[in-house]
Design an enzyme around this catalytic site. Structure first.
Site, PDB file in Angstrom:
ATOM      1  N   GLU A  12       0.787  -1.195  -0.039  1.00  0.00           N
ATOM      2  CA  GLU A  12       0.163  -0.004  -0.024  1.00  0.00           C
ATOM      3  C   GLU A  12       0.935   1.299  -0.033  1.00  0.00           C
ATOM      4  OE1 GLU A  12      -3.287  -0.308  -0.522  1.00  0.00           O
ATOM      5  OE2 GLU A  12      -3.022  -2.473  -0.448  1.00  0.00           O
ATOM      6  N   VAL A  17       0.289   2.596  -8.769  1.00  0.00           N
ATOM      7  CA  VAL A  17       0.127   3.914  -9.409  1.00  0.00           C
ATOM      8  C   VAL A  17       1.455   4.460 -10.059  1.00  0.00           C
ATOM      9  CG1 VAL A  17      -0.347   6.304  -8.937  1.00  0.00           C
ATOM     10  CG2 VAL A  17      -1.724   4.656  -7.937  1.00  0.00           C
ATOM     11  N   LYS A  37       1.343  -8.720 -14.059  1.00  0.00           N
ATOM     12  CA  LYS A  37       1.287  -9.007 -12.884  1.00  0.00           C
ATOM     13  C   LYS A  37       1.108 -10.323 -12.513  1.00  0.00           C
ATOM     14  CE  LYS A  37      -0.254  -7.654  -8.651  1.00  0.00           C
ATOM     15  NZ  LYS A  37       0.502  -6.573  -7.589  1.00  0.00           N
ATOM     16  N   ASP A  50      -4.733  -5.113 -10.386  1.00  0.00           N
ATOM     17  CA  ASP A  50      -3.771  -4.291 -10.567  1.00  0.00           C
ATOM     18  C   ASP A  50      -3.394  -3.839 -11.929  1.00  0.00           C
ATOM     19  OD1 ASP A  50      -3.656  -4.031  -7.721  1.00  0.00           O
ATOM     20  OD2 ASP A  50      -1.672  -5.052  -7.683  1.00  0.00           O
ATOM     21  N   ALA A 112       4.186  -8.253  -5.953  1.00  0.00           N
ATOM     22  CA  ALA A 112       3.204  -8.161  -4.728  1.00  0.00           C
ATOM     23  C   ALA A 112       3.790  -8.096  -3.490  1.00  0.00           C
ATOM     24  CB  ALA A 112       2.268  -9.677  -4.957  1.00  0.00           C
ATOM     25  N   GLY A 171       6.133   6.712  -3.782  1.00  0.00           N
ATOM     26  CA  GLY A 171       4.856   6.558  -4.339  1.00  0.00           C
ATOM     27  C   GLY A 171       3.629   7.364  -4.012  1.00  0.00           C
ATOM     28  N   SER A 172       3.867   8.307  -3.048  1.00  0.00           N
ATOM     29  CA  SER A 172       2.975   9.182  -2.548  1.00  0.00           C
ATOM     30  C   SER A 172       3.633  10.245  -1.723  1.00  0.00           C
ATOM     31  CB  SER A 172       1.900   8.511  -1.573  1.00  0.00           C
ATOM     32  OG  SER A 172       0.751   9.250  -1.202  1.00  0.00           O
ATOM     33  N   PRO A 201       2.355  12.570  -6.732  1.00  0.00           N
ATOM     34  CA  PRO A 201       1.575  13.197  -5.641  1.00  0.00           C
ATOM     35  C   PRO A 201       0.797  12.426  -4.806  1.00  0.00           C
ATOM     36  CG  PRO A 201       1.124  13.926  -7.935  1.00  0.00           C
ATOM     37  CD  PRO A 201       2.128  13.134  -8.099  1.00  0.00           C
TER      38      PRO A 201
END
Length: 239
Positions: A12, A17, A37, A50, A112, A171-172, A201
């Site tokens: 997560e 993304v 995947k 995904d 994964a 990633g974020s 972002p």
């Protein structure tokens, strides 16, 4: 790099993304892209996984492939065993990636969980698949406190398996990064022994697909077909 594996320092943290952003940037450069995947967990047979999410964000031109699907949201080996289904083995992943690479400019293999999550009862991992494929690995990391240790451990595991770290992507990236995140702009490359190649972002995956595709190159360095000035990140955000 015709094949690029994408792993994370945990779950997560934005692997899917990030994979979509790299795919979108490559498509914008006119490259053909496939996303593999190997093991999708926690999804029913008719639910979009995904790989489908990557295609939704990056565009229908992305070729998608999935080797196995298991209903419970667990590590692939555990999920396969509990479902009574065959596991995915590293050699199968490498073979599938090679077949896709024969007809695509870029193949993105999204793992994964983390690099050493077990795929089969013999202990095969994404690292083993990348070694067989002779492919570099992109590491997706968190922005803030704790990420340096997790990134350094992932980089150590890559070196232990004789693999090349292509770089690190956050990633974020928060709209208002705190001190730890800002310091990590300069510290993550040292922890990974590889360059910082992207800042995605926070909430990027919730953008409309057209907006995502238009913005994606600006989140990534040229090494990932992006247009961002990676050196400018330290000047803009660094502490």
């Amino acid at each position: 790099m015709p094949v690029l594996f994408v792993t994370g320092t945990g779950t997560e943290i934005g692997k899917t993304v990030t994979t979509a952003a790299v795919a979108a940037a490559a498509l914008a450069r006119g490259r053909s892209v496939a996303v593999l995947k190997p093991a999708q967990t926690g999804m029913g047979p008719d639910e979009p996984g995904d790989a489908a999410e990557v295609a939704r964000l990056a565009g229908a031109a992305v070729t998608t492939a999935e080797l196995a699907r298991y209903p419970e949201p667990l590590a692939p080996e555990t999920a396969a065993r509990r479902a009574g289904l065959p596991p995915v083995r590293p050699a199968e992943v490498a073979e599938a990636a090679a077949k896709l690479a024969a007809s695509h400019d870029l193949v993105l293999v999204e793992g994964a969980g983390g690099l050493l999550v077990r795929f089969d009862e013999a202990g095969g991992t994404l690292a083993d698949a990348a070694r067989l494929a002779e492919a570099p690995v992109l590491v997706v990391a968190q922005a803030g406190l704790g990420t340096l240790n997790a990134t350094a451990l992932t980089a150590l595991a890559l070196r232990t398996h004789g693999l090349t770290c292509a770089g690190v992507v956050v990633g974020s990236w928060p709209a208002e990064p705190g001190l730890a995140a800002r310091c990590n702009i300069g510290d993550l490359p040292e922890a990974a022994g590889a360059p910082l190649l992207g800042l995605l972002p926070q909430g990027a995956g919730a953008l409309p697909p057209s907006a995502f595709r238009a913005a994606a190159p600006g989140w990534l360095a040229p090494a990932l077909d992006g247009t961002a000035d990676a050196a400018g990140w330290a000047a803009e955000y660094g502490a």
